[in-house]
Design a protein around this motif. Structure first.
Motif, mmCIF file in Angstrom:
data_model
loop_
_atom_site.group_PDB
_atom_site.id
_atom_site.type_symbol
_atom_site.label_atom_id
_atom_site.label_comp_id
_atom_site.label_asym_id
_atom_site.label_seq_id
_atom_site.Cartn_x
_atom_site.Cartn_y
_atom_site.Cartn_z
ATOM 1 N N LYS A 51 0.626 -0.924 0.258
ATOM 2 C CA LYS A 51 -0.046 -0.297 0.053
ATOM 3 C C LYS A 51 1.181 1.028 0.049
ATOM 4 O O LYS A 51 1.286 1.417 1.144
ATOM 5 C CB LYS A 51 -0.727 -0.024 1.199
ATOM 6 C CG LYS A 51 -2.017 -1.255 1.180
ATOM 7 C CD LYS A 51 -2.588 -1.105 2.545
ATOM 8 C CE LYS A 51 -3.924 -2.089 2.543
ATOM 9 N NZ LYS A 51 -5.289 -2.204 3.718
ATOM 10 N N LYS A 52 1.046 1.845 -0.888
ATOM 11 C CA LYS A 52 1.598 3.733 -1.025
ATOM 12 C C LYS A 52 1.282 4.472 0.013
ATOM 13 O O LYS A 52 0.425 4.893 -0.293
ATOM 14 C CB LYS A 52 0.963 3.847 -2.353
ATOM 15 C CG LYS A 52 2.183 2.924 -3.572
ATOM 16 C CD LYS A 52 4.017 2.936 -3.180
ATOM 17 C CE LYS A 52 4.897 1.966 -3.996
ATOM 18 N NZ LYS A 52 6.208 2.548 -3.641
ATOM 19 N N GLU A 53 1.202 4.134 1.165
ATOM 20 C CA GLU A 53 0.138 5.209 2.226
ATOM 21 C C GLU A 53 1.636 6.334 2.168
ATOM 22 O O GLU A 53 1.304 7.753 2.189
ATOM 23 C CB GLU A 53 -0.332 4.550 3.164
ATOM 24 C CG GLU A 53 -0.688 3.347 3.456
ATOM 25 C CD GLU A 53 -1.340 2.285 4.638
ATOM 26 O OE1 GLU A 53 -0.872 2.880 5.494
ATOM 27 O OE2 GLU A 53 -1.620 1.979 4.762
ATOM 28 N N GLU A 54 2.842 6.295 1.937
ATOM 29 C CA GLU A 54 3.672 7.394 2.069
ATOM 30 C C GLU A 54 5.068 6.602 0.900
ATOM 31 O O GLU A 54 5.149 5.482 1.010
ATOM 32 C CB GLU A 54 4.258 7.097 3.936
ATOM 33 C CG GLU A 54 5.362 5.777 4.359
ATOM 34 C CD GLU A 54 5.747 5.908 5.032
ATOM 35 O OE1 GLU A 54 5.964 7.245 5.615
ATOM 36 O OE2 GLU A 54 6.241 4.852 6.020
ATOM 37 N N ALA A 109 21.406 14.956 3.664
ATOM 38 C CA ALA A 109 20.924 15.352 2.529
ATOM 39 C C ALA A 109 19.154 15.267 2.401
ATOM 40 O O ALA A 109 19.070 16.403 2.476
ATOM 41 C CB ALA A 109 20.833 14.154 1.679
ATOM 42 N N PHE A 110 18.861 14.389 3.830
ATOM 43 C CA PHE A 110 17.327 14.523 3.860
ATOM 44 C C PHE A 110 16.703 15.397 4.896
ATOM 45 O O PHE A 110 15.831 15.940 4.832
ATOM 46 C CB PHE A 110 16.479 13.431 3.979
ATOM 47 C CG PHE A 110 16.350 12.784 3.135
ATOM 48 C CD1 PHE A 110 15.282 12.259 2.847
ATOM 49 C CD2 PHE A 110 17.145 11.445 3.367
ATOM 50 C CE1 PHE A 110 14.630 10.793 1.778
ATOM 51 C CE2 PHE A 110 17.372 10.508 1.869
ATOM 52 C CZ PHE A 110 15.755 10.824 1.044
ATOM 53 N N LYS A 111 17.874 15.993 5.700
ATOM 54 C CA LYS A 111 17.799 17.580 6.309
ATOM 55 C C LYS A 111 17.601 18.448 5.188
ATOM 56 O O LYS A 111 16.337 19.594 5.385
ATOM 57 C CB LYS A 111 18.748 17.216 7.543
ATOM 58 C CG LYS A 111 18.997 16.501 8.108
ATOM 59 C CD LYS A 111 19.945 16.837 9.407
ATOM 60 C CE LYS A 111 20.272 17.952 9.981
ATOM 61 N NZ LYS A 111 21.576 18.181 10.747
ATOM 62 N N TYR A 115 10.352 14.910 1.370
ATOM 63 C CA TYR A 115 10.541 13.529 1.169
ATOM 64 C C TYR A 115 11.608 12.626 2.424
ATOM 65 O O TYR A 115 11.589 13.351 3.733
ATOM 66 C CB TYR A 115 12.028 13.852 0.182
ATOM 67 C CG TYR A 115 12.317 15.085 -1.032
ATOM 68 C CD1 TYR A 115 11.697 13.875 -1.676
ATOM 69 C CD2 TYR A 115 11.993 15.860 -0.893
ATOM 70 C CE1 TYR A 115 11.914 14.352 -3.278
ATOM 71 C CE2 TYR A 115 11.896 16.963 -2.077
ATOM 72 C CZ TYR A 115 11.616 15.864 -3.217
ATOM 73 O OH TYR A 115 11.789 16.849 -5.063
ATOM 74 N N LYS A 116 11.003 11.554 2.599
ATOM 75 C CA LYS A 116 10.988 10.899 4.157
ATOM 76 C C LYS A 116 11.942 9.818 3.471
ATOM 77 O O LYS A 116 12.351 8.970 2.069
ATOM 78 C CB LYS A 116 9.390 9.994 4.108
ATOM 79 C CG LYS A 116 8.434 10.793 4.259
ATOM 80 C CD LYS A 116 7.397 10.238 4.643
ATOM 81 C CE LYS A 116 6.219 11.405 5.174
ATOM 82 N NZ LYS A 116 6.419 12.195 6.441
ATOM 83 N N LEU A 117 13.128 9.418 4.642
ATOM 84 C CA LEU A 117 13.485 8.428 4.951
ATOM 85 C C LEU A 117 13.659 7.110 5.717
ATOM 86 O O LEU A 117 13.887 7.772 6.890
ATOM 87 C CB LEU A 117 14.886 9.313 5.029
ATOM 88 C CG LEU A 117 16.273 8.041 4.919
ATOM 89 C CD1 LEU A 117 16.212 7.339 3.473
ATOM 90 C CD2 LEU A 117 17.392 9.338 5.311
ATOM 91 N N LYS A 118 13.813 5.971 5.127
ATOM 92 C CA LYS A 118 14.025 5.137 5.820
ATOM 93 C C LYS A 118 15.074 4.115 6.709
ATOM 94 O O LYS A 118 15.915 4.351 5.332
ATOM 95 C CB LYS A 118 12.779 3.897 6.058
ATOM 96 C CG LYS A 118 11.207 4.576 6.177
ATOM 97 C CD LYS A 118 9.963 3.608 5.267
ATOM 98 C CE LYS A 118 8.803 3.934 5.698
ATOM 99 N NZ LYS A 118 8.706 4.357 7.396
ATOM 100 N N ALA A 170 11.729 14.928 10.975
ATOM 101 C CA ALA A 170 10.419 14.443 11.291
ATOM 102 C C ALA A 170 10.420 13.350 10.114
ATOM 103 O O ALA A 170 9.677 12.332 10.242
ATOM 104 C CB ALA A 170 8.854 15.405 11.142
ATOM 105 N N ASN A 171 11.515 13.451 8.948
ATOM 106 C CA ASN A 171 10.856 12.863 8.033
ATOM 107 C C ASN A 171 12.366 12.117 7.601
ATOM 108 O O ASN A 171 12.167 10.966 6.799
ATOM 109 C CB ASN A 171 11.015 13.626 6.543
ATOM 110 C CG ASN A 171 12.698 15.048 6.538
ATOM 111 O OD1 ASN A 171 12.849 14.695 7.879
ATOM 112 N ND2 ASN A 171 13.219 14.963 5.696
ATOM 113 N N ILE A 172 12.879 11.598 8.650
ATOM 114 C CA ILE A 172 13.571 10.336 8.980
ATOM 115 C C ILE A 172 13.271 9.967 10.431
ATOM 116 O O ILE A 172 13.600 9.742 11.452
ATOM 117 C CB ILE A 172 15.008 11.097 8.821
ATOM 118 C CG1 ILE A 172 16.020 12.199 8.399
ATOM 119 C CG2 ILE A 172 16.375 10.137 9.017
ATOM 120 C CD1 ILE A 172 17.729 13.055 8.258
ATOM 121 N N GLU A 173 13.510 8.437 9.615
ATOM 122 C CA GLU A 173 12.596 6.999 10.795
ATOM 123 C C GLU A 173 14.711 6.396 10.969
ATOM 124 O O GLU A 173 14.754 5.939 9.612
ATOM 125 C CB GLU A 173 11.833 6.347 9.852
ATOM 126 C CG GLU A 173 11.151 5.736 11.185
ATOM 127 C CD GLU A 173 9.897 5.218 11.012
ATOM 128 O OE1 GLU A 173 9.877 4.179 11.906
ATOM 129 O OE2 GLU A 173 9.366 5.201 9.649
#
Length: 372
Positions: free
Chosen positions: A200-203, A224-226, A232-235, A254-257
């Protein structure tokens, strides 16, 4: 033909351990000789295998802090008595190739790289140590002595197999030896485009992951993601000595997990649902790069090392030329998911399968054992 497998140390679950697992599948009766074995940190597959450890296993702190005994590792490897074996396969990026074998035995070394901290990365390794300059001088002297041993140990190997063209060049430069190229095995069969289609492309997110160590350069991906911001999200999966520094660097963005260590099943799902996998480091080969492609997902990679042999620009991924956060951020901004065809990417990755690896290794052994 009695076979023995030699591995540097079973203290983590990385690419070299995946190769060892395949060798052990090919030779299920072969014992595994290794400097030390930490059961909690490696694949459960090895718990049923005959593991022969060195004296370092029994020394104070020998398992948890094996780096303390770096100077003794060459001696510990030479203590292994392999006189009963006809074929010895060392799976190594450091000490395992230094085992002493009987004259009639065939010693094949599957080389992941000539030891990085002794040769190609020695100055970077010293500079990154968190010690004062005087202690660093002492470590440099220790490495100098081990480097001499390492060069002599390479002469004990009958035949070298390199895991990439990049490593082939290093073997030639540092050991003055020829080698045969056989790419490492990747469990490409674990991945299915059904996994991709079923997500599911929820994010939308980009993925990075490895053993978190400074030389893996995950720090520039975080930076880079900062720069890119919350659109833009990063896992990031994996753990290691660099985990706390990286989390601090992310500053609760908030975009880095950070996901920590994940199971193989979870990793398959992460690859399949990602926009792309990011490989910021110079790898000797790069199994995670091929895993991403086996899942039908493109790769954004630093244009150096093993990735240049596995990623086809514009077809299975994109490259960035400078190892900086700004360079990564620009490629991500330009990235368009629709430019890539998952089926084509997956079909390309199939050449790195476990079965192909087994066939090549079996043929190599057959041809060279008979001539020996």
């Amino acid at each position: 033909m009695k076979v023995a497998l030699i591995h540097d140390h079973l203290a983590q679950d990385g690419g070299a351990e995946k190769v060892l697992k395949v060798f052990s599948d090919m030779f299920p009766e072969a014992p595994i000789y290794t400097l030390l074995y930490e059961k909690k940190q490696v694949n459960k597959y090895f718990k049923d295998k005959r593991i022969e450890t060195s004296i370092i296993q029994r020394l104070p702190g020998g398992v948890k802090h094996y780096q303390w005994y770096l100077f003794f590792m060459p001696i510990a490897v030479e203590f292994f008595d392999l006189s009963e074996y006809d074929l010895i396969i060392s799976d190594t990026s450091s000490f395992a190739k230094g085992v002493i074998t009987k004259p009639e035995a065939l010693h094949i070394c599957y080389c992941h790289t000539p030891t990085r901290y002794l040769w190609s990365d020695t100055h970077q390794y010293i500079n990154e140590l968190k010690y004062n300059k005087y202690f660093k001088k002492i470590i440099s002297l220790v490495l100098n002595r081990i480097r001499i041993w390492d060069r002599l140990a390479a002469d004990r190997v009958d035949l070298f197999i390199a895991n990439s063209k990049t490593v082939q060049k290093r073997i030639t430069k540092y050991y003055r030896r020829e080698s045969t190229l056989i790419y490492p095995p990747v469990e490409t069969e674990k991945f299915s485009l059904e996994d991709l289609n079923g997500q599911k492309k929820e994010e939308k997110y980009f993925l990075a992951g490895c053993r978190l160590a400074p030389y893996k350069r995950i720090d520039i991906v975080v930076e880079a993601f900062k720069l890119l911001g919350n659109d833009y999200k990063l896992k990031i999966f994996g753990d290691g000595i660099d985990t706390e520094r990286l989390k601090k660097l992310a500053e609760a963005s908030a975009n880095i997990e950070f996901l920590g260590r994940v199971s193989e099943e979870e990793k398959v799902k992460l690859y399949s649902a990602a926009e792309a996998f990011i490989n910021p480091q110079e790898e000797d080969f790069g199994i995670t790069v091929v895993e991403s492609m086996a899942a039908g997902r493109p790769v954004i990679a630093y244009r150096k090392g093993g990735a240049t042999e596995t990623v086809i620009e514009g077809k299975t991924g994109l490259f960035f030329d400078e190892q900086t956060a700004e360079s990564i951020a620009q490629v991500i901004k330009d990235f368009k998911n629709n430019d890539f065809k998952p089926q084509e990417i997956k079909e390309y990755a199939a050449q790195f399968s476990v079965e192909n690896f087994k066939k090549q290794i079996a043929e190599f052994i057959k041809n060279n054992y008979q001539s020996k």
